[in-house]
Design a protein around this motif. Sequence first.
Motif, PDB file in Angstrom:
ATOM      1  N   LYS A  51       0.837  -1.199   0.000  1.00  0.00           N
ATOM      2  CA  LYS A  51       0.000   0.000   0.000  1.00  0.00           C
ATOM      3  C   LYS A  51       0.877   1.256   0.000  1.00  0.00           C
ATOM      4  CE  LYS A  51      -4.202   1.496   2.140  1.00  0.00           C
ATOM      5  NZ  LYS A  51      -4.614   1.782   3.514  1.00  0.00           N
ATOM      6  N   ALA A  52       1.872   1.248   0.892  1.00  0.00           N
ATOM      7  CA  ALA A  52       2.769   2.402   0.942  1.00  0.00           C
ATOM      8  C   ALA A  52       3.562   2.510  -0.356  1.00  0.00           C
ATOM      9  CB  ALA A  52       3.712   2.290   2.129  1.00  0.00           C
ATOM     10  N   SER A  53       3.846   1.374  -1.000  1.00  0.00           N
ATOM     11  CA  SER A  53       4.573   1.403  -2.267  1.00  0.00           C
ATOM     12  C   SER A  53       3.763   2.127  -3.326  1.00  0.00           C
ATOM     13  CB  SER A  53       4.867  -0.021  -2.741  1.00  0.00           C
ATOM     14  OG  SER A  53       5.643  -0.700  -1.795  1.00  0.00           O
ATOM     15  N   LYS A  54       2.451   1.892  -3.321  1.00  0.00           N
ATOM     16  CA  LYS A  54       1.596   2.581  -4.278  1.00  0.00           C
ATOM     17  C   LYS A  54       1.629   4.086  -4.010  1.00  0.00           C
ATOM     18  CE  LYS A  54      -2.973   2.826  -6.262  1.00  0.00           C
ATOM     19  NZ  LYS A  54      -4.405   2.629  -6.083  1.00  0.00           N
TER      20      LYS A  54
ATOM     21  N   ALA B 147       3.996   5.687  -2.896  1.00  0.00           N
ATOM     22  CA  ALA B 147       5.286   6.233  -3.313  1.00  0.00           C
ATOM     23  C   ALA B 147       5.425   6.213  -4.831  1.00  0.00           C
ATOM     24  CB  ALA B 147       6.420   5.456  -2.669  1.00  0.00           C
TER      25      ALA B 147
END
Lengths: 345, 509
Positions: free
Chosen positions: A212-215, A217
């Motif tokens: 989720k955090a990758s998205k 970013a």
Amino acid sequence: MKNKLSKWSQNQAFWPIVIFLLIILINSIMTGGDFLKITMVDGHFYGRIIDIFRNGGKLMILAAGMTMVLATGGTDISVGSVMAISGAIACSIIEGNLLPSLNGSVPAAIVLAICAGIICGLWNGFLVSKIQIQPIVATMILLVAGRGIAQLITNGKIITINSDAYYFINGGYILGLPFPLYIVIFLVGTLLLFVHRTAFGLFLESIGCNPKASKFAGIKVSGYLLAIYTISGAFAAVAGLIESAGIKGADCNNAGLNIEMDAILAVAIGGTNLMGGRFNILSSVVGALIVQSITTTVYALGVPAAYIRVLKALLIIVICLSQSDRFKQALAKAFASRKRREAAV
Amino acid sequence: MSNQEKLLTMTGISKSFGKAVKALDNVQFELNAGEIHALLGENGAGKSTLIKVLTGVEERDKGEITLDGKTIHPRSTDEAQKVGISTVYQEVNLCPNLSVAENIYIGRAPKTKFGGMDWKKMNADASKLLSGFGLNLNVQANLDNYSVAIQQMIAIARASDIKAKVLILDEPTSSLSQAEVNKLFEVMKKLKAEGMGIIFVTHFLDQVYEVTDRITVLRNGAYVGTYNTSDLPRMELVSKMIGKDYAALNKSVLDSKAEKKGSDKGEPFVKLDNVSHQGTINNIDMDIHKGEVLGLSGLLGSGRSETARVIFGLDSVSEGELKIKGEKVNFKHPIDAIRKDIAFCPEDRKTDGIIGDLSIRDNIVLALQTKKGLFKKISKKEAQILADKYIEQLEIKTPNADQLIKNLSGGNQQKVILARWLATNPELLMLDEPTRGIDVGTKAEIQKIVIDLASEGMAVLFISSELDEEIRCCQKIIVLRDMQQAGEVSDEEISQSAVMEIMAGGDNA
């Protein structure tokens, strides 16, 4: 010097390599050095060690692909079935049952078999990234259906073929070394180059840790997942070609049977977290060599067939324990307290 | 405070994580029976670690803990609970898929004569217990039917019901409303009168002064001192916590704002023209100019974060137009927004922000790397330079850039995420609750950074549920209500009452 050594031991691949060398060493002692013997016949090297590298080729390739799948927090249990499909397609084309217009062309058979692997991988990736089915369930579909598809291709028969060019994939030699080794070096090398020269590795680790955090970013998570499963499928197809060239035919029931577990085990022994995140492809490849050398060892020691699986399991337990920090700590503690007791007496 | 006997003493407590991080260094703490004792410090001061050592989550390296005169050495929360130490953590850790009553009595359920579960008694007891907290819930419903605030209250009810001598409340109020906080304080005072010792960890200083008897301050893993709450003025307390003169820091924020030049009033960087997203925002009309700190205010669910999500390409524009520098855009993914020099620090740092198992360096370069694309890899050397630059500039407390971000405190994690976006050199920076769960010192630092960035020409969208913070930082505040724009205030008109009036639904709209 000491600094260099301690820096080396920090590397994820350090302990797997040590374990591998240890297995070789134990084998050499038990067999009185026979294990290490490499002979040259007709300009080709032969020996147990060479066997490990040749027979471990499939597993090394699968482990490399599997490492990336596991790094994203997924898994691909369909690789064995994909191997069966790939072997079935290649052999059917060479035999002339499938696409007779190709006149049994070996290169065409290889290319189409790999394309089939890519399609299988895309299917897995599509289910995981777009439909968002849990990876183990998504790839279970092909695990089950894959062998069925392979049997449809071969009409349920075991195909045997007669093609020296095709046999070369598993049995050939270049500069004295078996051909599968070159396939491994090419595939793993290309993959390593891609992972390290681009930001691919960072993105994969990021997705594996927190999709989720990758998205947030800016990483296109589903695109990368699709790519990863596709690579895994393509690699499985290549492994399938090596396997079927080895048995000189296609056996849909037994090709790559249970090999997905060996591949996952190789990655685990290599020290990559199966929940996703940090990964090391080289370490998994060494892990594959360890798994292969265990099999070779039990044969070399002349263990009766009935004991092989149990012995393999025991060896795996020992290896996993030796990789566990907690176990090492507990062991160190136990030793320390024993010393203390002895000192008290 | 009739009862002054010592209940719990901790002396010489030390704890390190790895070689580099010394979380606690020779810390002491003492708690009397019938006392509410605040444990304060900045993020990373060692409060949580001290609590974890006390409750057996972490094993101490050195030090002594005595409870009721006996040395204790809990190895798990279970053991700690058995000797009488009960804890409610910041994050609710109950089982969402069990009923409320089951959660309260898990592991100690009343039994019937035949040894089965006495559901009737359990449910009745649970209802009774919760009504003591002013909660009338269906105790047979699953826990996840209730809001986080209610879940927190249930956790507290559970902890207080276990016959504990020591009750630890680790930031229990961060998700509670004022009424719920008041309820909690009543309960705390009641438990205190019964002779329980309560350790209260919080960031809210108002609450410290409202309810506690004594204060122990930690800083950077070291013990600073223990004080009677009534003897310690607030400014002095804050200065002790941050180890700097708070008044000066506070002034520097206000100075920055006063010095700040007016924003560029030309073409707005972002223009929302009647923008809607099905179900989250309706007809939002706003401009964000470069060099401006625009506040977005409103109650939870009013559409604050949702507006930022649309600008960042996380949600689509279903009606209206989103324009960047006058050009209509249609973002499908955050990367599209990032390529247009937009950055977004999301509200939920833990799930949407940090990549826990990666290093600080990797976390910082991540967004810049996605902006550059897969094939233009930032070398390790460049990444290191970048990381070191921001560690220094934002004063991120860490031994080096190789540390995993999950080992940092909340405030420092937030700074790393901020660094991630600053590294992309954005023209618009959107911050959603950038100071939530962060200590006062770091809060002021972040506020100052935000104002300074705007002075240097960045456009900033600042979302915060703390009104005074918005008032301190913003030149213009847009207030949202029920997914719609309710009004705006700017420059001299900005005041707490003006904003609240619009929020509540005055006539200004």
